[in-house]
Design an enzyme around this catalytic site. Structure first.
Site, PDB file in Angstrom:
ATOM      1  N   HIS A 275       0.852  -1.186   0.000  1.00 17.49           N
ATOM      2  CA  HIS A 275       0.000   0.000   0.000  1.00 17.49           C
ATOM      3  C   HIS A 275       0.883   1.228   0.000  1.00 17.49           C
ATOM      4  CE1 HIS A 275      -3.227   2.757   0.870  1.00 17.49           C
ATOM      5  NE2 HIS A 275      -4.063   1.774   0.633  1.00 17.49           N
ATOM      6  N   ASP A 329      -7.639  -5.663   0.941  1.00 10.05           N
ATOM      7  CA  ASP A 329      -8.205  -6.658   0.029  1.00 10.05           C
ATOM      8  C   ASP A 329      -7.791  -8.083   0.359  1.00 10.05           C
ATOM      9  OD1 ASP A 329      -9.614  -4.846  -1.606  1.00 10.05           O
ATOM     10  OD2 ASP A 329      -7.724  -4.220  -2.503  1.00 10.05           O
TER      11      ASP A 329
HETATM   12  N1  COA Z   1       3.900  -7.808  -4.204  1.00  7.47           N
HETATM   13  C1  COA Z   1       5.232  -7.785  -4.443  1.00  7.47           C
HETATM   14  N2  COA Z   1       5.967  -6.658  -4.499  1.00  7.47           N
HETATM   15  C2  COA Z   1       5.321  -5.498  -4.293  1.00  7.47           C
HETATM   16  C3  COA Z   1       3.947  -5.447  -4.021  1.00  7.47           C
HETATM   17  C4  COA Z   1       3.236  -6.655  -3.990  1.00  7.47           C
HETATM   18  N3  COA Z   1       1.919  -6.700  -3.759  1.00  7.47           N
HETATM   19  N4  COA Z   1       3.570  -4.176  -3.867  1.00  7.47           N
HETATM   20  C5  COA Z   1       4.673  -3.425  -4.028  1.00  7.47           C
HETATM   21  N5  COA Z   1       5.729  -4.235  -4.288  1.00  7.47           N
HETATM   22  C6  COA Z   1       7.110  -3.814  -4.522  1.00  7.47           C
HETATM   23  C7  COA Z   1       7.260  -3.399  -5.986  1.00  7.47           C
HETATM   24  O1  COA Z   1       7.610  -4.490  -6.800  1.00  7.47           O
HETATM   25  C8  COA Z   1       8.344  -2.360  -5.860  1.00  7.47           C
HETATM   26  O2  COA Z   1       9.584  -3.044  -5.713  1.00  7.47           O
HETATM   27  P1  COA Z   1      10.916  -2.433  -6.358  1.00  7.47           P
HETATM   28  O3  COA Z   1      11.139  -1.107  -5.671  1.00  7.47           O
HETATM   29  O4  COA Z   1      11.922  -3.455  -6.028  1.00  7.47           O
HETATM   30  O5  COA Z   1      10.646  -2.305  -7.820  1.00  7.47           O
HETATM   31  C9  COA Z   1       8.041  -1.660  -4.556  1.00  7.47           C
HETATM   32  O6  COA Z   1       7.363  -2.640  -3.764  1.00  7.47           O
HETATM   33  C10 COA Z   1       7.149  -0.445  -4.706  1.00  7.47           C
HETATM   34  O7  COA Z   1       5.974  -0.849  -5.423  1.00  7.47           O
HETATM   35  P2  COA Z   1       5.060   0.130  -6.243  1.00  7.47           P
HETATM   36  O8  COA Z   1       4.181  -0.660  -7.143  1.00  7.47           O
HETATM   37  O9  COA Z   1       5.905   1.192  -6.844  1.00  7.47           O
HETATM   38  O10 COA Z   1       4.231   0.768  -5.068  1.00  7.47           O
HETATM   39  P3  COA Z   1       2.978   1.687  -5.240  1.00  7.47           P
HETATM   40  O11 COA Z   1       2.890   2.494  -4.015  1.00  7.47           O
HETATM   41  O12 COA Z   1       3.040   2.414  -6.551  1.00  7.47           O
HETATM   42  O13 COA Z   1       1.756   0.663  -5.368  1.00  7.47           O
HETATM   43  C11 COA Z   1       0.061  -0.849  -4.829  1.00  7.47           C
HETATM   44  C12 COA Z   1       0.893   0.343  -4.350  1.00  7.47           C
HETATM   45  C13 COA Z   1      -1.070  -1.110  -3.865  1.00  7.47           C
HETATM   46  C14 COA Z   1      -0.553  -0.529  -6.191  1.00  7.47           C
HETATM   47  C15 COA Z   1       0.987  -2.077  -4.928  1.00  7.47           C
HETATM   48  O14 COA Z   1       1.479  -2.417  -3.656  1.00  7.47           O
HETATM   49  C16 COA Z   1       0.281  -3.262  -5.569  1.00  7.47           C
HETATM   50  O15 COA Z   1       0.246  -3.356  -6.800  1.00  7.47           O
HETATM   51  N6  COA Z   1      -0.267  -4.201  -4.750  1.00  7.47           N
HETATM   52  C17 COA Z   1      -0.970  -5.340  -5.287  1.00  7.47           C
HETATM   53  C18 COA Z   1      -2.385  -4.937  -5.703  1.00  7.47           C
HETATM   54  C19 COA Z   1      -3.263  -4.680  -4.520  1.00  7.47           C
HETATM   55  O16 COA Z   1      -3.343  -5.449  -3.577  1.00  7.47           O
HETATM   56  N7  COA Z   1      -3.987  -3.555  -4.591  1.00  7.47           N
HETATM   57  C20 COA Z   1      -4.943  -3.160  -3.570  1.00  7.47           C
HETATM   58  C21 COA Z   1      -4.479  -1.940  -2.859  1.00  7.47           C
HETATM   59  S1  COA Z   1      -5.516  -1.575  -1.485  1.00  7.47           S
END
Ligand code: COA
Length: 398
Positions: A275, A329
């Site tokens: 998150h 979620d």
């Molecule tokens: N599983 C594995 N790695 C994850 C992850 C996950 N669910 N969420 C973040 N990371 C890692 C990314 O790969 C990234 O790693 P890196 O720096 O080595 O490349 C780092 O953490 C940052 O991720 P990022 O996608 O840039 O973070 P964000 O703040 O933009 O995204 C979310 C936040 C919620 C979109 C992201 O955590 C995600 O896609 N989660 C899965 C979908 C989900 O559950 N969404 C519901 C949110 S309430």
């Protein structure tokens, strides 16, 4: 094109010095008094009230009132609000007929977005400086969205939607319209608490959509329809559906660690984890996990919960050091599954709840409106000369 990557998080434009943070990470886009998140301590409050207290003491409609009008209602205000919502649960036969034309194979979020937008055709007056109009729009949206979600579920099974039951409270009535059975009161209360947990979460993607749309002074039905479209994506509300698919794919607690290692090695996101705001376990996931256990104690265990717990345990050492923990979620789908809600309705159920937050932000945006119009850093070509048709090369990737 004059753009320097100064760190992973920000890009500085060389000519102007403007800094761009992808995903607006850490950039305040508004001031708000609706919801406060402490992502380091894992705390969340609505209008200053801790979520844990609301989830234990309040109801979804009371919490919606609090979010939208800023204060807990008095007995009379709550009664009047509940009564108004109850009176407006029915949707026009025209909306139901329109939904009958939707393909049964379509996603229920698309059906909800279209039907929410269609309300603007019926109640189109944009009297957004009239408190009566605002109150009526709030009531209609909160009342009708559950009816539309349940209606599409029956319509796609080839049945006629069933009418709301006036003797049932908000959550019990939704479960009744969806499953055609009066729910167990304990199950209805658990569902109502789930709705409270999902009702608001500051400037997430769908709420940002809602505020941007609201800032143009369009009608609230367009505001909610734009937010529903944004909520549908798998990185946002759509993740709750994918979590269950993932747990089914893992299928056994013994496979959880291997699944996680493979996802991390192949840079796949683990659904229901991570998150932008939290560096600890999402407080909503903590409460939802307790609700899952209450449900199972009453209605029997679900072995997918063992898979979920094994995955969370394996993630502690693999993702925990990066501040990646279960989000809202991760456990919600297990509650909904026990309640007999089909998987592709998990995100529409999220929308039923989040409409309260969207409407609170709609009101707040109108209270101090300035249209959103951010800038950009242009990265395209400059000063090109016209190329006659016969001299052009094929466009790559088109
Ligand atoms: N599983 C594995 N790695 C994850 C992850 C996950 N669910 N969420 C973040 N990371 C890692 C990314 O790969 C990234 O790693 P890196 O720096 O080595 O490349 C780092 O953490 C940052 O991720 P990022 O996608 O840039 O973070 P964000 O703040 O933009 O995204 C979310 C936040 C919620 C979109 C992201 O955590 C995600 O896609 N989660 C899965 C979908 C989900 O559950 N969404 C519901 C949110 S309430």
């Amino acid at each position: 094109m004059g753009v320097a990557q100064s760190s992973v998080e920000e890009i500085r434009h060389e000519r102007t010095g403007i800094v761009f943070r992808p995903g607006l990470d850490g950039v305040p886009a508004t001031q708000s008094s609706i919801c406060d998140i402490d992502g380091q301590q894992g705390r969340l409050s609505y209008r200053g009230y801790p979520l844990e207290e609301l989830a234990a003491e309040s109801t979804f409609l009371e919490t919606a009132y609090l979010l939208i009008w800023g204060e807990l209602p008095t007995t009379d205000q709550l009664k009047a609000f509940e009564h108004e919502v109850q009176m407006h649960r029915r949707v026009s036969f025209r909306v139901r007929d329109m939904m009958k034309c939707f393909p049964a194979t379509g996603h229920p979020m698309d059906a909800l977005q279209s039907s929410a937008a269609s309300l603007g055709l019926f109640y189109s007056r944009r009297a957004i400086d009239d408190p009566k109009y605002i109150y009526a729009a709030v009531v209609r949206l909160i009342a009708k969205i559950p009816t539309m979600v349940a209606a599409f579920q029956l319509i796609r099974k080839g049945q006629d939607p069933i009418q709301p039951r006036d003797d049932l409270a908000y959550s019990a009535n939704f479960l009744y319209m969806l499953t055609e059975r009066e729910p167990d009161p304990f199950a209805a209360r658990i569902f109502d608490r789930c709705l409270m947990l999902h009702a608001e979460h500051s400037l997430n993607a769908s709420t940002f959509s809602a505020r941007v749309t609201a800032s143009t002074l369009t009608d609230p039905y367009a505001v909610v329809a734009s937010a529903v479209g944004t909520l549908a994506g798998p990185l946002h509300g759509g993740a709750n559906e994918d979590v269950l698919a993932m747990l089914e794919e893992i299928s056994s607690p013994d496979q959880a660690a291997a699944y996680l290692d493979d996802a991390i090695a192949n840079k796949r996101k683990v659904m229901g984890f991570g998150h932008r705001e939290y560096r600890v376990k999402d407080p909503r996931a903590v409460i939802l996990q307790a609700l899952v256990e209450e449900m199972f104690e009453r209605f029997g265990h679900d072995e997918l919960y063992d898979v979920a717990r094994a995955l969370e345990a394996a993630a502690e050492t693999r993702l925990g050091p990066k501040g990646i923990y279960p989000n809202v979620d991760f456990y919600s789908g297990l509650v909904y599954r026990k309640l007999g809600i089909p998987r592709d309705l998990f995100t529409p159920v999220f929308a039923i709840s989040r409409v309260a937050g969207w409407l609170a932000h709609w009101r707040e945006q109108l209270g101090a409106n300035r249209i959103f119009r951010p800038s950009q850093i242009y990265t395209g070509s400059t000063q090109r000369s016209w190329i006659p048709l016969e001299s052009r090369l094929p466009t790559a990737g088109a």
